[in-house]
Motif scaffolding. Structure first.
Motif, PDB file in Angstrom:
ATOM      1  N   THR A   1     -54.111  18.290 -25.314  1.00 23.27           N
ATOM      2  CA  THR A   1     -54.980  18.057 -23.908  1.00 23.27           C
ATOM      3  C   THR A   1     -56.162  17.183 -24.252  1.00 23.27           C
ATOM      4  N   LEU A   2     -56.903  16.546 -23.387  1.00 28.63           N
ATOM      5  CA  LEU A   2     -57.872  15.635 -23.539  1.00 28.63           C
ATOM      6  C   LEU A   2     -58.876  15.712 -22.357  1.00 28.63           C
ATOM      7  N   GLY A   3     -58.902  16.991 -21.745  1.00 23.98           N
ATOM      8  CA  GLY A   3     -59.726  17.055 -20.410  1.00 23.98           C
ATOM      9  C   GLY A   3     -59.390  15.932 -19.352  1.00 23.98           C
ATOM     10  N   PRO A   4     -60.496  15.413 -18.972  1.00 23.37           N
ATOM     11  CA  PRO A   4     -60.242  14.243 -17.729  1.00 23.37           C
ATOM     12  C   PRO A   4     -59.350  13.097 -18.334  1.00 23.37           C
ATOM     13  N   GLN A   5     -59.107  12.822 -19.482  1.00 20.49           N
ATOM     14  CA  GLN A   5     -58.160  11.862 -20.041  1.00 20.49           C
ATOM     15  C   GLN A   5     -56.561  12.326 -20.025  1.00 20.49           C
ATOM     16  N   GLY A   6     -56.484  13.768 -19.558  1.00 16.46           N
ATOM     17  CA  GLY A   6     -55.160  14.164 -19.585  1.00 16.46           C
ATOM     18  C   GLY A   6     -54.610  14.698 -20.790  1.00 16.46           C
ATOM     19  N   CYS A   7     -53.410  14.241 -21.269  1.00 12.92           N
ATOM     20  CA  CYS A   7     -52.952  14.487 -22.459  1.00 12.92           C
ATOM     21  C   CYS A   7     -52.164  13.563 -23.228  1.00 12.92           C
ATOM     22  N   VAL A   8     -51.704  13.746 -24.297  1.00 12.48           N
ATOM     23  CA  VAL A   8     -50.746  13.133 -25.233  1.00 12.48           C
ATOM     24  C   VAL A   8     -49.687  13.856 -25.581  1.00 12.48           C
ATOM     25  N   VAL A   9     -48.606  13.420 -25.368  1.00  9.28           N
ATOM     26  CA  VAL A   9     -47.098  14.239 -25.694  1.00  9.28           C
ATOM     27  C   VAL A   9     -46.331  13.325 -26.813  1.00  9.28           C
ATOM     28  N   LEU A  10     -46.065  14.095 -27.676  1.00 11.12           N
ATOM     29  CA  LEU A  10     -45.123  13.703 -28.879  1.00 11.12           C
ATOM     30  C   LEU A  10     -43.917  14.614 -29.145  1.00 11.12           C
ATOM     31  N   LYS A  11     -42.864  14.039 -29.037  1.00  9.56           N
ATOM     32  CA  LYS A  11     -41.574  14.849 -29.364  1.00  9.56           C
ATOM     33  C   LYS A  11     -40.901  14.147 -30.742  1.00  9.56           C
ATOM     34  N   ALA A  12     -40.462  15.491 -31.478  1.00 12.30           N
ATOM     35  CA  ALA A  12     -39.884  15.162 -32.810  1.00 12.30           C
ATOM     36  C   ALA A  12     -38.620  14.298 -32.721  1.00 12.30           C
ATOM     37  N   GLN A  13     -37.816  14.526 -31.613  1.00 15.99           N
ATOM     38  CA  GLN A  13     -36.532  13.698 -31.457  1.00 15.99           C
ATOM     39  C   GLN A  13     -36.704  12.318 -31.281  1.00 15.99           C
TER      40      GLN A  13
ATOM     41  N   LEU B   1     -44.831   8.083 -28.578  1.00 17.17           N
ATOM     42  CA  LEU B   1     -45.915   8.680 -27.889  1.00 17.17           C
ATOM     43  C   LEU B   1     -46.174   8.493 -26.541  1.00 17.17           C
ATOM     44  N   LYS B   2     -46.670   9.483 -25.807  1.00 17.06           N
ATOM     45  CA  LYS B   2     -46.721   9.064 -24.174  1.00 17.06           C
ATOM     46  C   LYS B   2     -48.230   9.557 -24.209  1.00 17.06           C
ATOM     47  N   HIS B   3     -48.989   8.887 -23.311  1.00 19.39           N
ATOM     48  CA  HIS B   3     -50.334   9.498 -22.784  1.00 19.39           C
ATOM     49  C   HIS B   3     -49.819   9.537 -21.211  1.00 19.39           C
ATOM     50  N   VAL B   4     -50.443  10.908 -20.969  1.00 17.37           N
ATOM     51  CA  VAL B   4     -50.108  11.178 -19.522  1.00 17.37           C
ATOM     52  C   VAL B   4     -51.552  11.415 -19.014  1.00 17.37           C
ATOM     53  N   PRO B   5     -52.027  10.376 -18.008  1.00 20.72           N
ATOM     54  CA  PRO B   5     -53.415  10.539 -17.476  1.00 20.72           C
ATOM     55  C   PRO B   5     -53.668  11.787 -16.569  1.00 20.72           C
ATOM     56  N   ALA B   6     -54.570  12.197 -16.346  1.00 22.47           N
ATOM     57  CA  ALA B   6     -54.873  13.175 -15.416  1.00 22.47           C
ATOM     58  C   ALA B   6     -55.651  12.572 -14.238  1.00 22.47           C
ATOM     59  N   PRO B   7     -55.038  13.459 -13.022  1.00 18.54           N
ATOM     60  CA  PRO B   7     -55.767  12.836 -11.798  1.00 18.54           C
ATOM     61  C   PRO B   7     -57.287  12.982 -11.673  1.00 18.54           C
TER      62      PRO B   7
ATOM     63  N   LEU C   1     -40.523  16.502 -21.103  1.00 18.88           N
ATOM     64  CA  LEU C   1     -41.851  17.170 -21.447  1.00 18.88           C
ATOM     65  C   LEU C   1     -42.948  16.652 -20.838  1.00 18.88           C
ATOM     66  N   GLU C   2     -42.531  15.278 -20.849  1.00 23.64           N
ATOM     67  CA  GLU C   2     -43.986  14.452 -20.244  1.00 23.64           C
ATOM     68  C   GLU C   2     -44.053  14.681 -18.776  1.00 23.64           C
ATOM     69  N   GLU C   3     -43.030  15.072 -18.163  1.00 15.46           N
ATOM     70  CA  GLU C   3     -42.994  14.992 -16.627  1.00 15.46           C
ATOM     71  C   GLU C   3     -43.690  16.565 -16.546  1.00 15.46           C
ATOM     72  N   MET C   4     -43.335  17.334 -17.354  1.00 17.28           N
ATOM     73  CA  MET C   4     -43.835  18.914 -17.332  1.00 17.28           C
ATOM     74  C   MET C   4     -45.446  18.639 -17.584  1.00 17.28           C
ATOM     75  N   ALA C   5     -45.631  17.967 -18.340  1.00 16.90           N
ATOM     76  CA  ALA C   5     -47.293  17.767 -18.591  1.00 16.90           C
ATOM     77  C   ALA C   5     -48.001  17.070 -17.450  1.00 16.90           C
ATOM     78  N   ARG C   6     -47.296  16.105 -16.954  1.00 20.96           N
ATOM     79  CA  ARG C   6     -47.941  15.355 -15.755  1.00 20.96           C
ATOM     80  C   ARG C   6     -48.232  16.533 -14.647  1.00 20.96           C
ATOM     81  N   ARG C   7     -47.361  17.140 -14.394  1.00 22.23           N
ATOM     82  CA  ARG C   7     -47.407  18.025 -13.219  1.00 22.23           C
ATOM     83  C   ARG C   7     -48.559  19.306 -13.738  1.00 22.23           C
ATOM     84  N   ALA C   8     -48.327  19.777 -15.087  1.00 19.64           N
ATOM     85  CA  ALA C   8     -49.143  20.720 -15.558  1.00 19.64           C
ATOM     86  C   ALA C   8     -50.713  20.276 -15.413  1.00 19.64           C
TER      87      ALA C   8
END
Ligand code: RIB
Ligand code: NA
Length: 309
Positions: free
Chosen positions: A222-234, A238-244, A274-281
């Protein structure tokens, strides 16, 4: 009755002072407000999951004191199951001294107290429930050995695990990575664990690759105002998920709001990416930073847009 989310973790009474800035060593400054709230990373995450509609149980230890009694009542009021909340007369309920500055940043000292007395005996008692839960969440405000044992217990029973290495320790047992389906930390924890700077999305991507190599299923930084990055083993994408964009009043516990929400989504929508869960979180946590306090600022399902459910 199976729980959606179980948390094996900490409870702290938050003693919060709001001040224009954080004091320097040896300095006394005037603050403008003081309040007491319910905190501790474990309990915060559990309460956020419960507020979104998850059926939750907390495995923790408080003192046989006023703060401990109050905390148990707080769990009951929040709909968190308390059969695995122990009370000990050997230590005081955990406490956190928190200073929040006008920019909404904080500095925290925790005295874990009774949290450190949670051990294998209590885990054994909770094992029937843990083994049937959908998601188990752990942090590092209790004895690390207890956290690791809980994660292994869950994994051995095919229960999804979320591990939040907070507060981070430099010599984290490598088994924590292998015991984590989702390893979720913030930028400073990622820095401490990888030994490299994590100050932007690019560096967070690199850190997440390094952490993933250590054996976890997925990594979220998690990156505070910059949202978060998500990385899955399978997938290895790399996905950057911005925050509102929001105006932060008090960011204390925002990471806990995020993880509590993530646990809720993993339990309720196990096939959601997972990146959609992260977007909602991100959106849930974004609400929490706009009000003072930790749990006091965490939104309920009714406060949130229907598109999050
Ligand atoms: O993550 C925020 C929490 O950290 C606070 O509630 C405080 O209790 C500390 O544990
Ligand atoms: Na807040």
């Amino acid at each position: 009755e199976a729980f959606d989310v179980m948390v094996v973790g900490s409870c702290m009474t938050d003693l919060v002072s709001q001040a224009p800035r954080l004091p320097k060593a040896g300095e006394t400054i005037h603050g403008h407000k003081f309040f007491i709230g319910f905190g501790g990373k474990g309990a915060n995450q559990c309460v956020q999951a419960a507020r979104l509609g998850a059926k939750t149980a907390m495995v923790c230890k408080v003192g046989k004191d006023f703060f401990g009694d109050n905390y148990i009542q707080n769990f009951k009021d929040s709909g968190v199951h308390t059969d695995f909340v122990g009370q000990s007369s050997d230590a005081a309920t955990g406490a956190a001294s928190i200073i929040v500055n006008d920019a909404g940043e904080n500095a925290i000292v925790i005295v874990a107290g009774a949290n450190m007395l949670l051990g294998s005996e209590e885990l054994q008692e909770a094992l029937p429930a843990i083994s049937h839960a959908k998601v188990l969440v752990c942090q590092l405000e209790i004895s690390p050995q207890t956290s690791l044992q809980a994660l292994r217990m869950a994994q051995g029973n095919k229960v999804k695990t979320i591990f939040n290495p907070a507060p981070a320790i430099p010599d984290l047992d490598p088994d924590f990575y292998r015991a984590s389906d989702v390893f979720c930390c913030n930028e400073s924890e990622a820095e401490l664990l990888t030994g490299s700077s994590v100050a932007n999305v690019e560096e967070a991507h690199r850190a997440s690759q390094e952490l993933l190599k250590r054996g976890c299923g997925s990594v979220i930084i998690t990156l505070g105002p910059q949202g978060c990055v998500v990385l899955k083993a399978q997938e290895l994408t790399l996905k950057h998920v911005p925050a509102p964009p929001v105006t932060a009043v008090d960011t204390t516990g925002a990471g806990d709001s995020f993880i509590g929400a993530l646990a809720f989504y993993m339990a309720h929508y196990p096939t959601m990416p997972l990146e959609e869960m992260a977007r909602r979180a991100n959106q849930v946590a974004g609400v929490s930073v706009q009000a003072v306090g930790t749990q006091a600022s965490f939104p309920f399902k009714k406060d949130l847009s229907a598109e999050l459910f």
